[in-house]
Design an enzyme around this catalytic site. Structure first.
Site, short mmCIF file in Angstrom:
data_model
loop_
_atom_site.label_atom_id
_atom_site.label_comp_id
_atom_site.label_asym_id
_atom_site.label_seq_id
_atom_site.Cartn_x
_atom_site.Cartn_y
_atom_site.Cartn_z
N TRP A 254 0.82 -1.21 0.00
CA TRP A 254 0.00 0.00 0.00
C TRP A 254 0.85 1.26 0.00
CZ3 TRP A 254 -4.22 -1.37 -1.96
CH2 TRP A 254 -4.84 -2.56 -1.59
N ASP B 151 -1.75 6.66 6.43
CA ASP B 151 -2.77 5.71 5.98
C ASP B 151 -3.00 4.74 7.14
OD1 ASP B 151 -4.25 3.67 4.89
OD2 ASP B 151 -2.88 3.22 3.24
N LYS C 256 -11.99 -1.98 6.61
CA LYS C 256 -11.13 -2.83 7.42
C LYS C 256 -11.58 -2.81 8.89
CE LYS C 256 -8.39 -3.64 3.88
NZ LYS C 256 -7.56 -2.57 3.36
C1 PLP Z 1 -6.94 -2.07 2.04
C2 PLP Z 1 -5.94 -0.99 2.17
C3 PLP Z 1 -5.85 0.05 1.23
C4 PLP Z 1 -6.71 0.12 -0.01
O1 PLP Z 1 -7.98 0.50 0.30
P1 PLP Z 1 -9.10 0.75 -0.82
O2 PLP Z 1 -10.20 1.33 -0.02
O3 PLP Z 1 -9.41 -0.57 -1.43
O4 PLP Z 1 -8.54 1.69 -1.81
C5 PLP Z 1 -4.91 1.03 1.45
N1 PLP Z 1 -4.10 1.00 2.53
C6 PLP Z 1 -4.15 0.01 3.44
C7 PLP Z 1 -3.23 0.04 4.61
C8 PLP Z 1 -5.08 -1.02 3.29
O5 PLP Z 1 -5.14 -2.00 4.20
#
Ligand code: PLP
Length: 354
Positions: free
Chosen positions: A100, A167, A191
């Site tokens: 990511w 993030d 998540k």
């Molecule tokens: C799942 C995830 C993403 C991507 O998320 P989307 O909503 O599918 O774009 C980005 N960063 C992390 C840390 C993730 O676990």
């Protein structure tokens, strides 16, 4: 029977939340209309959006501290680009701790210079880099707090003079932290806080508006803020379920209460991984994630037996990501401690069978 859901995302949500959400699809709070057929400008939905925004700030301890919350679309993946659009003037720094982070770097490079301040790519991202120096001339430093795929997690964040952007998609609301150290936090809801379809962005108001480029409206945080997160039609269902999940967390006692449970879950699985000779942990011990535990079998010939055993026990979503292989147990906030107990029992059963 409800399965023990270790899915990495979209993933388990609290049972009561899903019950309430399913009722609201038929009729929202006795108003004679479904949640998904009312105007997003109706007083009922405006109240839901405002509640979702204020609960996020309250749970993070950021209420009244100059921060705003937004519920946007496009996933965390669009934030990779939006962050750069809104803050990258000359050069930004990134800590590359996995898939990511690498994707965030790729998007930022479209708009300016990117300095990879540190990376753990040399060991297939099984650790968190330490001891790096963050230059003071960066527009911001970007981090990924929890690496969903590799099962590593940043425990200590660097002290920086530049804005910190994080993030937190896979560990937001899972552990206590001084969130006011961050200037912008984003997280795809699917998540740890809701269904897919919306992304929480928490931004410190004072860092906005400095970049010189023209920003397309949909990518401009200030545009979304000026419209109270209603610049265009929001993902009403995803925002509603996120609001219910945050309310569930607040009723439980907030982040402090869930952190205690999350630590119990993590220590249960990791002690089994360490004690059972049939399993190896993937992530370096001190960097292990409390959300996603990654592990492999020491003897691949046991794979079919083990897979059959955990499926038999009602476990779902345990296969590892293809870039790591093996297994990944995702233990987000809504996963009960009992589910981890069931998994650990299966792992020790495998050892007993030899
Ligand atoms: C799942 C995830 C993403 C991507 O998320 P989307 O909503 O599918 O774009 C980005 N960063 C992390 C840390 C993730 O676990």
């Amino acid at each position: 029977m409800k399965k023990h859901n270790f899915s990495a995302g979209p993933c388990i949500l609290p049972k009561d939340v899903m019950q309430k959400a399913s009722e609201a699809v038929i009729e929202l709070d006795g108003i004679g209309l479904s949640l998904i057929e009312i105007s997003h400008r109706s007083k009922e939905f405006v109240a839901i959006m405002e509640k979702a925004r204020s609960l996020a700030l309250e749970l993070l301890g950021l209420e009244g501290k100059g921060y705003s919350a937004l519920y946007l679309q496009g996933g965390a993946s669009l934030q990779f680009l939006m962050v750069a659009y809104n803050f990258l003037e000359n050069k930004a720094g990134y800590i590359n701790t996995g898939t990511w982070s690498s994707k965030a770097i790729k998007e930022a490079k479209l708009l300016g210079d990117v300095l990879e301040v540190a990376s753990s790519k040399d060991k297939n991202f099984n650790y968190i880099p330490r001891g790096y120096v963050v230059p003071n001339d960066l527009d911001y430093l970007h981090l990924t707090s929890n690496n969903t795929i590799f099962g590593t997690q940043i425990k200590e964040f660097p002290d920086t003079k530049v804005p910190l952007i994080c993030d937190m998609s896979s560990d937001i609301f899972s552990r206590q932290m001084d969130f006011s150290r961050f200037d912008l936090i984003y997280a795809g809801a699917q998540k740890n806080m809701g269904p897919a379809g919306t992304t929480l962005v928490v931004v410190k108001d004072e860092i906005l508006g400095d970049v010189s480029r023209k920003i397309p409206s949909m990518l401009d945080y200030q545009v979304h803020l000026s419209k109270d997160s209603m610049f265009n039609t929001p993902a009403v269902f995803a925002v509603y379920v996120s609001m219910l999940t945050l309310q569930w967390l607040k009723d439980l006692g907030g982040i402090a209460a869930i952190e205690e449970i999350n630590e119990k879950k993590a220590s249960l699985i990791y002690s089994e991984i360490d004690l059972n000779p049939l399993f190896n942990g993937f992530a370096k011990k001190e960097d292990r994630s409390s959300m996603n535990a990654t592990f492999t079998l020491t003897d691949e010939s046991l794979k079919d037996t083990f897979d059959e055993m955990w499926k038999e026990a009602g476990i779902n979503g345990l296969n590892g990501h293809r870039s790591v292989g093996g297994y990944r147990a995702s233990m987000y906030n809504a996963l009960p401690l009992d589910s981890v107990g069931v998994l650990v029992d299966v792992m020790s059963d495998l050892e007993r069978r030899g």
